[in-house]
Design an enzyme around this catalytic site. Structure first.
Site, PDB file in Angstrom:
ATOM      1  N   LYS A   1     -44.446  40.256  48.159  1.00 26.68           N
ATOM      2  CA  LYS A   1     -44.422  38.821  47.807  1.00 26.68           C
ATOM      3  C   LYS A   1     -43.440  38.074  48.715  1.00 26.68           C
ATOM      4  O   LYS A   1     -43.737  36.983  49.198  1.00 26.68           O
ATOM      5  CB  LYS A   1     -44.008  38.642  46.341  1.00 26.68           C
TER       6      LYS A   1
ATOM      7  N   SER B   1     -43.523  35.416  42.745  1.00 20.26           N
ATOM      8  CA  SER B   1     -42.988  35.988  41.513  1.00 20.26           C
ATOM      9  C   SER B   1     -41.472  35.876  41.498  1.00 20.26           C
ATOM     10  O   SER B   1     -40.822  35.917  42.560  1.00 20.26           O
ATOM     11  CB  SER B   1     -43.378  37.468  41.469  1.00 20.26           C
TER      12      SER B   1
ATOM     13  N   ILE C   1     -54.880  35.496  35.678  1.00 21.61           N
ATOM     14  CA  ILE C   1     -54.390  34.129  35.875  1.00 21.61           C
ATOM     15  C   ILE C   1     -55.456  33.280  36.581  1.00 21.61           C
ATOM     16  O   ILE C   1     -55.695  32.125  36.215  1.00 21.61           O
ATOM     17  CB  ILE C   1     -53.059  34.136  36.664  1.00 21.61           C
TER      18      ILE C   1
ATOM     19  N   TYR D   1     -44.067  46.035  45.771  1.00 18.65           N
ATOM     20  CA  TYR D   1     -44.798  44.868  45.253  1.00 18.65           C
ATOM     21  C   TYR D   1     -43.975  43.601  45.505  1.00 18.65           C
ATOM     22  O   TYR D   1     -44.455  42.623  46.088  1.00 18.65           O
ATOM     23  CB  TYR D   1     -45.098  45.031  43.756  1.00 18.65           C
TER      24      TYR D   1
HETATM   25  P1  NAD Z   1     -55.051  40.312  38.302  1.00 10.90           P
HETATM   26  O1  NAD Z   1     -55.015  41.676  38.846  1.00 10.90           O
HETATM   27  O2  NAD Z   1     -55.625  40.098  36.959  1.00 10.90           O
HETATM   28  O3  NAD Z   1     -55.826  39.348  39.321  1.00 10.90           O
HETATM   29  C1  NAD Z   1     -55.808  39.540  40.711  1.00 10.90           C
HETATM   30  C2  NAD Z   1     -57.253  39.452  41.195  1.00 10.90           C
HETATM   31  O4  NAD Z   1     -57.277  39.633  42.603  1.00 10.90           O
HETATM   32  C3  NAD Z   1     -58.147  40.539  40.586  1.00 10.90           C
HETATM   33  O5  NAD Z   1     -59.316  39.935  40.075  1.00 10.90           O
HETATM   34  C4  NAD Z   1     -58.466  41.457  41.768  1.00 10.90           C
HETATM   35  O6  NAD Z   1     -59.753  42.042  41.644  1.00 10.90           O
HETATM   36  C5  NAD Z   1     -58.347  40.488  42.932  1.00 10.90           C
HETATM   37  N1  NAD Z   1     -57.993  41.107  44.217  1.00 10.90           N
HETATM   38  C6  NAD Z   1     -56.971  41.952  44.487  1.00 10.90           C
HETATM   39  N2  NAD Z   1     -56.974  42.271  45.783  1.00 10.90           N
HETATM   40  C7  NAD Z   1     -58.006  41.606  46.364  1.00 10.90           C
HETATM   41  C8  NAD Z   1     -58.516  41.533  47.668  1.00 10.90           C
HETATM   42  N3  NAD Z   1     -57.976  42.229  48.683  1.00 10.90           N
HETATM   43  N4  NAD Z   1     -59.596  40.756  47.907  1.00 10.90           N
HETATM   44  C9  NAD Z   1     -60.172  40.055  46.899  1.00 10.90           C
HETATM   45  N5  NAD Z   1     -59.736  40.095  45.636  1.00 10.90           N
HETATM   46  C10 NAD Z   1     -58.654  40.862  45.365  1.00 10.90           C
HETATM   47  O7  NAD Z   1     -53.566  39.729  38.376  1.00 10.90           O
HETATM   48  P2  NAD Z   1     -52.980  38.394  37.759  1.00 10.90           P
HETATM   49  O8  NAD Z   1     -52.046  38.776  36.671  1.00 10.90           O
HETATM   50  O9  NAD Z   1     -54.045  37.425  37.501  1.00 10.90           O
HETATM   51  O10 NAD Z   1     -52.081  37.915  38.969  1.00 10.90           O
HETATM   52  C11 NAD Z   1     -52.547  36.970  39.924  1.00 10.90           C
HETATM   53  C12 NAD Z   1     -51.507  36.808  41.011  1.00 10.90           C
HETATM   54  O11 NAD Z   1     -50.274  36.376  40.414  1.00 10.90           O
HETATM   55  C13 NAD Z   1     -51.177  38.097  41.754  1.00 10.90           C
HETATM   56  O12 NAD Z   1     -50.970  37.784  43.106  1.00 10.90           O
HETATM   57  C14 NAD Z   1     -49.877  38.554  41.119  1.00 10.90           C
HETATM   58  O13 NAD Z   1     -49.110  39.326  41.986  1.00 10.90           O
HETATM   59  C15 NAD Z   1     -49.216  37.231  40.815  1.00 10.90           C
HETATM   60  N6  NAD Z   1     -48.244  37.339  39.744  1.00 10.90           N
HETATM   61  C16 NAD Z   1     -48.641  37.821  38.535  1.00 10.90           C
HETATM   62  C17 NAD Z   1     -47.712  37.967  37.503  1.00 10.90           C
HETATM   63  C18 NAD Z   1     -48.144  38.532  36.173  1.00 10.90           C
HETATM   64  O14 NAD Z   1     -47.273  38.889  35.380  1.00 10.90           O
HETATM   65  N7  NAD Z   1     -49.418  38.613  35.841  1.00 10.90           N
HETATM   66  C19 NAD Z   1     -46.371  37.622  37.706  1.00 10.90           C
HETATM   67  C20 NAD Z   1     -45.997  37.108  38.956  1.00 10.90           C
HETATM   68  C21 NAD Z   1     -46.953  36.964  39.978  1.00 10.90           C
HETATM   69  C1  UD1 Z   2     -42.398  43.290  35.384  1.00  9.59           C
HETATM   70  C2  UD1 Z   2     -42.131  43.748  36.783  1.00  9.59           C
HETATM   71  C3  UD1 Z   2     -41.984  42.529  37.676  1.00  9.59           C
HETATM   72  C4  UD1 Z   2     -43.253  41.683  37.600  1.00  9.59           C
HETATM   73  C5  UD1 Z   2     -43.513  41.309  36.148  1.00  9.59           C
HETATM   74  C6  UD1 Z   2     -44.825  40.598  36.083  1.00  9.59           C
HETATM   75  C7  UD1 Z   2     -41.003  45.932  36.580  1.00  9.59           C
HETATM   76  C8  UD1 Z   2     -39.717  46.661  36.751  1.00  9.59           C
HETATM   77  N1  UD1 Z   2     -40.935  44.597  36.816  1.00  9.59           N
HETATM   78  O1  UD1 Z   2     -41.312  42.484  34.992  1.00  9.59           O
HETATM   79  O2  UD1 Z   2     -41.788  42.909  39.017  1.00  9.59           O
HETATM   80  O3  UD1 Z   2     -43.132  40.497  38.373  1.00  9.59           O
HETATM   81  O4  UD1 Z   2     -43.564  42.499  35.352  1.00  9.59           O
HETATM   82  O5  UD1 Z   2     -45.237  40.417  34.797  1.00  9.59           O
HETATM   83  O6  UD1 Z   2     -42.040  46.499  36.282  1.00  9.59           O
HETATM   84  N2  UD1 Z   2     -40.514  46.501  27.992  1.00  9.59           N
HETATM   85  C9  UD1 Z   2     -40.367  47.424  26.985  1.00  9.59           C
HETATM   86  N3  UD1 Z   2     -41.405  48.290  26.755  1.00  9.59           N
HETATM   87  C10 UD1 Z   2     -42.568  48.266  27.468  1.00  9.59           C
HETATM   88  C11 UD1 Z   2     -42.694  47.305  28.513  1.00  9.59           C
HETATM   89  C12 UD1 Z   2     -41.630  46.456  28.756  1.00  9.59           C
HETATM   90  O7  UD1 Z   2     -39.357  47.474  26.306  1.00  9.59           O
HETATM   91  O8  UD1 Z   2     -43.466  49.097  27.220  1.00  9.59           O
HETATM   92  C13 UD1 Z   2     -39.396  45.543  28.228  1.00  9.59           C
HETATM   93  C14 UD1 Z   2     -38.815  45.595  29.619  1.00  9.59           C
HETATM   94  O9  UD1 Z   2     -37.774  46.516  29.680  1.00  9.59           O
HETATM   95  C15 UD1 Z   2     -38.361  44.134  29.797  1.00  9.59           C
HETATM   96  C16 UD1 Z   2     -39.360  43.332  28.972  1.00  9.59           C
HETATM   97  O10 UD1 Z   2     -39.931  44.258  28.048  1.00  9.59           O
HETATM   98  O11 UD1 Z   2     -37.095  43.950  29.232  1.00  9.59           O
HETATM   99  C17 UD1 Z   2     -40.476  42.707  29.806  1.00  9.59           C
HETATM  100  O12 UD1 Z   2     -41.077  43.740  30.590  1.00  9.59           O
HETATM  101  P1  UD1 Z   2     -42.391  43.474  31.483  1.00  9.59           P
HETATM  102  O13 UD1 Z   2     -43.412  42.795  30.649  1.00  9.59           O
HETATM  103  O14 UD1 Z   2     -42.759  44.756  32.121  1.00  9.59           O
HETATM  104  O15 UD1 Z   2     -41.897  42.413  32.549  1.00  9.59           O
HETATM  105  P2  UD1 Z   2     -40.665  42.489  33.588  1.00  9.59           P
HETATM  106  O16 UD1 Z   2     -39.898  43.727  33.433  1.00  9.59           O
HETATM  107  O17 UD1 Z   2     -39.929  41.208  33.495  1.00  9.59           O
END
Ligand code: NAD
Ligand code: UD1
Length: 346
Positions: A156, A127, A15, A152
């Site tokens: 948050k 999240s 992101i 996790y």
């Molecule tokens: P990502 O792992 O691709 O990016 C996170 C980045 O942070 C990585 O580049 C990692 O190297 C860096 N990082 C981790 N710990 C660090 C530290 N201590 N010091 C410096 N750098 C560090 O993840 P993302 O999907 O891009 O997510 C970004 C943020 O959004 C995260 O905080 C994640 O929890 C939050 N978030 C992501 C999702 C999702 O589905 N991707 C959903 C909800 C919230």
């Molecule tokens: C997951 C995390 C959530 C996190 C989010 C970030 C869990 C329990 N929850 O959410 O905390 O914030 O990712 O992106 O891990 N699914 C399948 N097969 C797969 C993978 C997923 O059927 O191999 C289904 C899951 O059951 C769900 C949907 O796809 O219904 C989405 O799953 P996923 O992408 O893992 O996201 P979340 O479960 O919403």
């Protein structure tokens, strides 16, 4: 007037790299701090390629006070976009200390340095997981945030509390330059930049649905396990609010515009406000990629809920933000990235 400087923690990640593109494109200066624990510097090279602009990269851990001190003493930073964190739910259950240390202590060090240098605007990547398992499927920001079911999610919620407390402390003392905090609660970010140059590059076997499906489509993985076919949803499979990563990061730009006028700490959902089932996602992949997606319905995954989606109304009203891209855009962009970079940035 020189451009405002934004510190992007975790800017090399999925992101964060998309955020860097949008920030540079609208004229901000960008400083990235990332320890590369879950990313590669190539993502930042590609950000520069897409935008034709340079950013400043510091390879460091946010828990490293000296490194942060160097950044804040060198640069006059307007605000921090705080993406850095560990994010794998299953891993967090196995390694809780590592997760709390990285996500919670990391934020403490960051905010301590921000406070020291008077940089008091922060936008935090939270999240929808902080809502836990409420009795509703449509989430509004006023739901309680104490129900996260894994370390996790709890990390948050803890960071949200810390940031809220900082804002409250400044309110109580009538600080002249108070903390301004925006908590952005993401639903399910997927998709990739339209260029196909940057996207999600998970380590090992993906845990999340869309990276898994796209690796099945590209032939890297054989079969998707659909976790549960007996949920009380439209077709029995889990329903989630998928949001295009570019829409998501644009929400951060709107938040940056709004932050100076925020009083204290505000939370916003970033989601589309509409859910799709696992089978609907599979069917969109088939239609758009022309590939067959081999899947099998198996047991439910522990900790999963049946359905959720955002009420994104508050972000529309107060940040003037809403999603623009639909599921087909998300799948097409994921596929462009996945099919042209089958091994990610490697
Ligand atoms: P990502 O792992 O691709 O990016 C996170 C980045 O942070 C990585 O580049 C990692 O190297 C860096 N990082 C981790 N710990 C660090 C530290 N201590 N010091 C410096 N750098 C560090 O993840 P993302 O999907 O891009 O997510 C970004 C943020 O959004 C995260 O905080 C994640 O929890 C939050 N978030 C992501 C999702 C999702 O589905 N991707 C959903 C909800 C919230
Ligand atoms: C997951 C995390 C959530 C996190 C989010 C970030 C869990 C329990 N929850 O959410 O905390 O914030 O990712 O992106 O891990 N699914 C399948 N097969 C797969 C993978 C997923 O059927 O191999 C289904 C899951 O059951 C769900 C949907 O796809 O219904 C989405 O799953 P996923 O992408 O893992 O996201 P979340 O479960 O919403």
């Amino acid at each position: 007037m020189s451009a405002e400087k934004i510190l992007v923690t975790g800017g090399a990640g999925y992101i964060g790299s998309h955020a860097c593109v949008e920030l540079l494109q609208v004229g901000y200066d960008v400083i990235v701090v990332d320890n590369l624990s879950n990313s590669k510097p190539e993502s930042l090279a590609r950000v520069e390629k897409i935008t034709g602009k340079a950013l400043h990269f510091v390879e460091a851990d946010i828990r490293d006070k000296q490194a942060l001190n160097d950044i804040f003493s060198t640069h006059d930073i307007y605000a921090v976009l705080h993406f850095a964190g560990l994010k794998a739910v299953g891993e967090s259950c196995a390694q809780p200390i590592r997760y709390y240390e990285n996500n919670v202590y990391g934020t403490l060090v960051l905010t301590e340095m921000m406070q020291q240098y008077g940089v008091k605007r922060i936008i935090f990547s939270s999240s929808a997981t902080v809502y836990g398992e409420p009795d509703t499927v449509k989430y509004t920001e006023d739901l309680p945030v104490y129900g996260a079911t894994n370390p996790y999610g709890k990390s948050k919620a803890m960071v949200e509390d810390i940031l809220k407390d900082l804002a409250t402390a400044d309110k109580l003392s009538n600080a002249s330059d108070p903390w301004k905090v925006i908590l952005l609660r993401y639903f399910n970010p997927i998709g990739a930049h339209l260029s196909g140059l940057i996207g999600e590059d998970p380590n090992g076997i993906p845990n999340n649905l869309v990276p898994y499906v796209s690796q099945v489509a590209v032939g890297k993985l054989e079969q998707l396990s659909v976790f549960g076919g007996d949920y009380p949803t439209i077709d029995g499979t889990g329903v989630r609010d998928y949001i295009h990563v570019v829409d998501l990061v644009k929400g951060h730009l709107n938040a940056l515009q709004a932050i100076q006028n925020i009083s204290g700490c505000k939370a916003y959902n970033l989601g589309a406000g509409k859910g799709y089932s696992v089978l609907e996602v599979i069917s969109a992949f088939k239609r758009i990629t022309g590939k067959s997606i081999n899947y099998k319905i198996v047991e439910r995954r522990a900790g999963d809920i049946a359905e959720n989606y955002a009420d994104p109304g508050l972000a529309l009203r107060e940040l003037n933000w809403q999603t623009e891209k639909n599921l087909d855009d998300m799948v097409a962009d994921t596929w462009r990235w996945q099919s042209t970079n089958p091994n990610g940035y490697a």
